[in-house]
Design a protein around this motif. Sequence first.
Motif: not given
Length: 1001
Positions: A850-866
């Motif tokens: 699930v890490y990769y799903d989360l990571w990819e979405r984080r990158q899409e959202l540019e959620a760099f505070d996460t």
Amino acid sequence: MHELLDLTSLPFIEELYKAWLQNPASVDSGWQRFFSDFHGGGSLDLGTPRREPQVAGRGSIAVAESGASAADGPGRSKQSRVDSLLWAYRDVGYFYAYLNPLRPKHEPSRNYLYPRAKGAYEQLSIEAFGLSEEDLDREFSAGRAMKPARARLREILKAFQETYCSTFGVEFLHIQNKPIRNWLLQTMESCRNKSDFSTGRRKEILEDLIKAEEFEQFLHKTFIGQKRFSLEGAEVVVPALHSLVNTASGSGIDEIVIGTAHRGRITLLNQILNMPAEEIFTLFEDNHKPGQYGGSGDVKYHLGYSTDHGHEDGSSVHVTLVSNPSHLESVDGVVEGKTRAVQSLSRWGSFMRATKRVLPVILHGDAAFSGQGVVAEIFNLSQLRGYHTGGTIHVIINNQIGFTTSSRDSRSTFFPTDVAKMTSVPVFHVNGDDPQAVVYAMDLALRFRQKMSQDVIVDIICYRRHGHNEGDEPSFTNPRMYRLIREHPGVTSKYAETCADLGVMGKEEQKVLRKEYAAGLRRALKTARENPPEPTLKPFQGDEWAGLHGRYTQEAVPTGVKRKTLEAVSDTLTRIPDGFNIHSKLKRILDDKRQRLEQEGTVDWAFAEALSFGTLLLEGVPVRLSGQDCERGTFSQRHSAWWDTESTQALPYLPLNHLKADQARFFAYDSPLSEYSILGFEYGFSLNSPRTLVIWEAQFGDFCNGAQVVIDNFIAAAKTKWQRSSGLVLLLPHGYEGQGPEHSSAHLERFLQLCAEQNMEVCNLTTPAQYFHLLRRQMKRDFRNPLVLMSPKSLLRHPLAVSRMDELAQGHFRPVLDAPPVSADLDSRDAAAGGSGRGVKRLILCSGKVYYDLWERRQELEAFDTVVLRVEQLYPFPADALGTALEDYPHLRELLWVQEEPENRGALRYMREQFLKNFPDRPFTCVSRPASASPAVGSHRQHVAEQRELVERALGGARGVAKGTARGGAGEAATDAPGKLSAGSAGGKRPTAKSAKRGKA
Ligand SMILES: Cc1ncc(C[n+]2csc(CCOP(=O)(O)OP(=O)(O)O)c2C)c(N)n1
Ligand SMILES: [Mg+2]
């Protein structure tokens, strides 16, 4: 014409015969002669008995096998009837043998099993075979093995009755292998299934019986009501095993590995394993020192032990009794695996030679043997390349009862042994009241095993003098049987009479023996009470464990490998040998791997695994991999074995065995479709092979619960119960990928529930490099612990789940990872947004894919505070590593455990408990699928919807700041993510495909 008379042509012969009866000229002249010959001696009645034509067919085989002349002149048809009758003795003689000590001698034994079957089975009367009283005094051939080869029928039948219908009965005609069948026939008929017992041997048997009886009765009287699962009624097992141990070294055996259940185990510990009576009594007194037998220990009738039996000629046999849990028959696979491991040690030159040196022996109860399916699994392993051990001697303590359940309710077969007849296993049934017959059966079993490398069964039909255990009243349920038992004299007294009559040991001498032995037991009891002995149970395992200790540490172990070595291994793994015709698709796969290595310097999951194997092999560590379809890999990822598409060779090319001349060996075995027996086997193997990387791979982790007994009772608990360590690795493909309820979950939660006292390691990884280091770490430490690995499926081909070669060249396994995957541009953007933790407001913890799903979405959202942090090792809980990682993020507002498993599964509850324990001040909220009775949904669409929803909830609001509550409950993370379920409920409703679509960013 005889060559026509095989069993398959019988219907054809029947047709011909009917035609001949109507009109002799309608068949050719050869058949005319044949039928008139046959007819000459009576009629070939094809109707009654129904078996007659079959018997005639079998008779003809008997002639062929026994070498009797086909040209017997005018009496030829009679001879063929005699042959048929003799064949019937071989076939069903055991039904008429005197096998049941609780029944009168002349009653056919089959009656004790199923009175209703009377008349339904072959009769061994001369009349049934068209023979008469007058024929009894005519001379016939008795076949090649019987001596004399020609005799009056009366004498021949007497010899056959002695051979096949005495206190020994044999089933062997189900064995299709002709040489094996012939060997048995020849061996048994030439001695009439009897051996000459010298006075000395008779004396040994009697002494064993007296000691077994005295020991049992001493326990009975001294430790009233304490459970010991008395052997009384089956004391003959002691001389049987003694005889085996004594004759073993003469048969070239150096080691015997024994597995046995509860029945009589304590007596066997003393009398066969030589565990001193003082020690046993100490266990009964329960005054042994805490920790003496390791951890919380086990009940005394489960303990393992080992000893050396020395012989007068200087030879000795090492005998091991394997510790086992209550779960009947669960030890069988362990015994086989352990035996195989001992046989695999190089000491004997070749493996085949070693199989003759190391003998597995398993004792079974009658009810367990027929009732527990794992027994059939074990027989199925017995001839397989990866699992055979040169034949196992199975001894059944057939006391005709299982707890309170009678044989009739226990099985649909006559004998408990019928379940094993799918293999070429001869079954020797023997009356437990005839010790010499029992010892003969053991001798024959050993000779057979040594000669044929096949399993063999000795079914000792006896009885259970007392209840199931010492507090049990057996006549509630089996009053008639127990009346018979009460009136039945013990085997010892009967044999003692015989020995006294034969002058083997006089009554006075017997009395003295009993008295002296009992006095010795009293002395031992005194010692146990006043001065309990130190245990002789070795605190750790055998010589192969030298240099390894049992203490667990979490210390990092450097497991990097020089780049040059990695490259050399990579080269062998991708180079196709000259002249080898490789499958075109496999060639493409290998070319891809090579190209990726050369151009990008990265490896995928399977390649990292192969590199870990390869580098260990170069360091002298053998690797044994076993599991369903593991050579190729369930997901077509491993390809550890290459098949030449043009060759007829029976074995494939294993590149891992072509690294260099003096490397250790790689063994990969596609296992049968069994979890229980195979996991038991590999666990057993690991007990004696701590210097081999032993891996069991489940097809999908979901199926591991078929081996739950082994997981619960051996893998998780053995160190605590028996001080037995194991370095076994379980690869359990796990992950929610829309493959349905039984292809998603390796039951991670159950493993975590079993975790305590650092009994094993449970990991769920995200990078090939981590996998590489973890496998190597398993062999590079100076202790061994089982490793349970949730292994990947989709990550095997995930573009981000790759590692750089230099990650393999240095470093070590890291229980917690906070580094992002390989993606330089994302890294730099992350750094630009604050990096190094200062701007991080939200921390997501997860494990596995699930890490990769989360990571990819984080990158899409540019959620760099996460930040997404991976817990790669779940147990032992990496509190230090996690604590250090948490310190890097001082401004956290939210800490979230995210898992793709439903709330009631996966690591959620475990993690919450660990956080409460280790970081009580940290908020801990969770996102998961809702709790679910089934591990996963069946619909792929639904799965995708759920997975999206999960990720959205985890990262929802990541653009701003999450409104996470810190109430600490599963599914309590509030989220303002698009497509959210009911506010903050990870355990809420399942999303619909529609809501998931909305949720898709
Ligand atoms: C797998 C399993 N199921 C149930 C039991 C409970 N149990 C213990 S002994 C026994 C009867 C065993 O009968 P049998 O195999 O004939 O051995 P016996 O006690 O007669 O020697 C049962 C049902 C168990 N120990 N293991
Ligand atoms: Mg029984």
